[in-house]
Design a protein around this motif. Structure first.
Motif: not given
Length: 265
Positions: A146-154, A225-226
């Motif tokens: 379980i991670s979180t939104t706000g961490v994508s580099d895409v 998805q990302e």
């Protein structure tokens, strides 16, 4: 407490999303081994959700310990009765948010590297298990984190109104989530992979608690998805837990392997 030849390994089982997923897993008759610093706390949470003591006794093995204890982690992953390895790992470990006097970084957590440390220790435990019991390496487990939104580099996956909070105020705890995702991804590919597949679940801002009757239901969620995220403001913890059960535990989750899945209402 007893175990069966097939079981799911749970880390962070007293957390809201993970506990909700655990309730659904036990209700489905699936066996579980779970790590808990205070086993009675986990038991009380399950009883409060309507899980009977008989179900707990027959389907759940609680290993007392924390994520710093390699023997405890290995006991969660590997049955001490017949050296059967878990088929799937569910990790929802997280720290407690804390405020501090800082304009740029007002929010931290009590253990700012807890997610990365947990993941590193699970990877190390699996390496040791494969070395000690070579036959287990032919049936490697998958992992759901379980991670979180706000961490994508895409692609941006946080609504404009929340971006300052996510990218500035929550930068420190989100850094830990990014490191966790990187460790899982690196260890799910290649000849040295310890996982047969990995899924990162990225919910939007969490609300509510683990009570499975408190959400709107997993089918009400928007899923992305990302590269094409589902962007929204909030999501109930119980709905995240139910989605994880329905889409990754109940079905093994192979359709989501390698994905970073965004969930929101």
């Amino acid at each position: 407490m007893t175990t069966s030849s097939r079981f799911i390994a749970f880390f962070g089982a007293t957390g809201g999303c993970t506990n909700a997923a655990l309730v659904h897993t036990l209700n489905a008759g699936i066996h579980v081994r779970a790590l808990a610093r205070t086993p009675s706390k986990l038991t009380d949470m399950l009883l409060a959700q309507g899980i009977s003591q008989a179900t707990i006794d027959s389907q759940l093995t609680i290993i007392k310990g924390d994520i710093a204890s390699m023997p405890a982690i290995k006991s969660v992953l590997l049955s001490d009765k017949d050296h059967t390895l878990t088929t799937q790992i569910m990790s929802g470990v997280g720290g407690t948010p804390q405020l501090r006097w800082s304009i740029k970084r007002p929010v931290t957590i009590d253990n700012p590297e807890i997610c990365a440390t947990t993941t590193k220790n699970i990877v190390q435990a699996l390496h040791e298990i494969y070395a000690e019991h070579p036959s287990t390496a032919t049936h490697k487990p998958s992992i759901v984190i379980i991670s979180t939104t706000g961490v994508s580099d895409v692609r941006e996956d946080v609504p404009f109104g929340f971006q300052t909070m996510y990218h500035v105020a929550l930068a420190d705890p989100h850094k830990d989530k990014k490191v966790m995702e990187k460790i899982v991804t690196e260890n799910a590919i290649g000849l040295d992979a310890v996982f047969r597949g990995a899924i990162a679940v990225r919910p939007s801002l969490l609300t509510g608690d683990q009570n499975i009757k408190g959400g709107k239901g997993w089918k009400s969620l928007r899923v992305g998805q990302e590269d094409k995220p589902a962007i929204g403001y909030t999501i109930h913890k119980a709905d995240v837990g139910e989605w994880i059960f329905e889409e990754t535990i109940k079905t093994d989750g192979q359709r989501w392997f390698g994905q970073k899945v965004t969930l929101t209402n």
